[in-house]
Design an enzyme around this catalytic site. Sequence first.
Site, PDB file in Angstrom:
ATOM      1  N   THR A  13      11.054  28.461 107.921  1.00  0.00           N
ATOM      2  CA  THR A  13       9.771  27.900 108.377  1.00  0.00           C
ATOM      3  C   THR A  13       9.855  27.490 109.849  1.00  0.00           C
ATOM      4  O   THR A  13       8.979  27.810 110.650  1.00  0.00           O
ATOM      5  CB  THR A  13       9.428  26.630 107.546  1.00  0.00           C
ATOM      6  OG1 THR A  13       9.544  26.966 106.176  1.00  0.00           O
ATOM      7  CG2 THR A  13       8.048  26.111 107.831  1.00  0.00           C
ATOM      8  N   LYS A 105      19.451  17.643 111.318  1.00  0.00           N
ATOM      9  CA  LYS A 105      19.834  16.222 111.202  1.00  0.00           C
ATOM     10  C   LYS A 105      21.103  16.008 110.385  1.00  0.00           C
ATOM     11  O   LYS A 105      21.913  15.126 110.687  1.00  0.00           O
ATOM     12  CB  LYS A 105      18.692  15.385 110.614  1.00  0.00           C
ATOM     13  CG  LYS A 105      18.148  15.871 109.274  1.00  0.00           C
ATOM     14  CD  LYS A 105      16.910  16.687 109.442  1.00  0.00           C
ATOM     15  CE  LYS A 105      16.618  17.517 108.209  1.00  0.00           C
ATOM     16  NZ  LYS A 105      15.250  17.930 108.095  1.00  0.00           N
ATOM     17  N   VAL A 132      14.837  14.254 114.207  1.00  0.00           N
ATOM     18  CA  VAL A 132      14.276  13.019 113.637  1.00  0.00           C
ATOM     19  C   VAL A 132      12.766  12.962 113.848  1.00  0.00           C
ATOM     20  O   VAL A 132      12.281  13.129 114.968  1.00  0.00           O
ATOM     21  CB  VAL A 132      14.872  11.754 114.309  1.00  0.00           C
ATOM     22  CG1 VAL A 132      14.434  10.500 113.559  1.00  0.00           C
ATOM     23  CG2 VAL A 132      16.363  11.819 114.393  1.00  0.00           C
ATOM     24  N   GLY A 134      10.278  14.857 113.175  1.00  0.00           N
ATOM     25  CA  GLY A 134       9.512  16.068 113.511  1.00  0.00           C
ATOM     26  C   GLY A 134       8.899  16.037 114.894  1.00  0.00           C
ATOM     27  O   GLY A 134       9.595  16.032 115.902  1.00  0.00           O
ATOM     28  N   GLU A 190      13.294  19.710 101.976  1.00  0.00           N
ATOM     29  CA  GLU A 190      14.568  20.375 102.266  1.00  0.00           C
ATOM     30  C   GLU A 190      14.814  21.477 101.239  1.00  0.00           C
ATOM     31  O   GLU A 190      14.207  21.484 100.158  1.00  0.00           O
ATOM     32  CB  GLU A 190      15.710  19.350 102.174  1.00  0.00           C
ATOM     33  CG  GLU A 190      15.637  18.256 103.208  1.00  0.00           C
ATOM     34  CD  GLU A 190      15.611  18.782 104.625  1.00  0.00           C
ATOM     35  OE1 GLU A 190      16.546  19.456 105.037  1.00  0.00           O
ATOM     36  OE2 GLU A 190      14.604  18.534 105.318  1.00  0.00           O
ATOM     37  N   LYS A 205      18.709  10.847 109.315  1.00  0.00           N
ATOM     38  CA  LYS A 205      17.899  10.572 110.514  1.00  0.00           C
ATOM     39  C   LYS A 205      18.136   9.147 111.020  1.00  0.00           C
ATOM     40  O   LYS A 205      18.160   8.903 112.229  1.00  0.00           O
ATOM     41  CB  LYS A 205      16.423  10.800 110.187  1.00  0.00           C
ATOM     42  CG  LYS A 205      16.111  12.268 109.891  1.00  0.00           C
ATOM     43  CD  LYS A 205      14.734  12.415 109.277  1.00  0.00           C
ATOM     44  CE  LYS A 205      14.379  13.851 108.987  1.00  0.00           C
ATOM     45  NZ  LYS A 205      13.197  13.998 108.137  1.00  0.00           N
TER      46      LYS A 205
END
Length: 425
Positions: A13, A105, A132, A134, A190, A205
Amino acid sequence: MHNIPIAICGVGTVGSAVINLLNELAPTLASKYNLSLPIVQIGARRARDNWPFDLGQATIEQDIFKLAEDPSNQIVIELIGGVDDAYELTMRAFRANKTVITANKALIAERGNELFNEAKSRNLSYLYEASVAGGIPIVKVIQQGLAANKITRIAGIINGTCNYVLTEMAEKGNSYSDALKQAQKLGYAEADPTFDVGGIDAAHKLAILASLAFGCPLAYENIYTEGIDKLDVQDINAANELGFFIKHLAIAEIDKEDIFLRVHPTLVHKNEAIGSVNGVINGVMLDSNPLGRTFYSGAGAGGAATASAVVADLLDVALERSGSNSYGNQDSSHKFMSIEDVSSEFYLRVDVANQAGVLAKITEILSQLNISIEGITQKESHDENMLVPVFIITHQTKEKDINHAIEQIGKLPQVHNEITKLRIL
Ligand code: HSE
């Protein structure tokens, strides 16, 4: 033209979104900064016939380690996820004296201390804004914007999947598993969603944020971690009735030399800014001296948000290398528009005499000017002249059209006083 060839490793993605964004930005980078960032290699371990992006001049390299060492690229963007292979890839790229950009991360949290040392010893840049929160540029906020501050506390919603699941359960009464399936479908979760719902992703994160904010080593293994997987919906509902939302928070605090790191579901007062962070949106609250509290929110997961951060890192490096500056790139084709051309929704208050047919006349004027009404109410009169306030909310319309309508409505004999006009965000 300043030319910096890059390699992108990973075509999930995020990788696909980064390639698409770079293709889209290419003409602007050329015209505005005289900069070309050709993707010369794309690392993908599995061959495919169709790619969800334009390959351009890139070749597909199935041996990702070879790509890391190949001298035909100068910057490696690592988007493969996972720890072991990503570590090997990054180390090989450093040993080939390349800058590396990552969204990984888990890698930074678990092996970042070694990778930072290697990059530092070679005087190479290693950028990880996308790792972290986005699309929120929280790494740059801490490193640059708050550089003169001492940060004392971080409290953040930094896992979009958990926040999405909790919001769907609280607002729509959806089950935990339905909400999680939807988050996976939307590309937020995830590869192993237990990393999200078990709190591991948020802990990764938090380790990164704490290290940046407090100047301490990455200490993922020292984080107390609880997920949302054992949360009962009746507690979400009860908290709601008591004036709280339940949010999955990652919290880091420092008191002199003592650092406290924890990730767990937390009751948040409904009037706290972080309480209104819903869905896949992330929110990070920072307490610092001398600034005080600041709050940042935005999309925390998904291709577009992560690509925004990865490409921002790439531009940081590329613009510095190409010697571009922040003041000499103005595009003179821009036009500054008058307020008359601004479109918005409007609130109007019209004080009218309480007579039959007044509302019909007002709505007729609005309709003739093609202004659509979203709502209209009339209040009882407390005015000694028996004037009645009529409140109107319009749909989106141009300022010049609403002004025209106000002028005409103002001429109606039943309308008294000046008409109040306010713009709606
Ligand atoms: N799984 C992560 C999340 C993706 O839900 O926030 C972004 O790191």
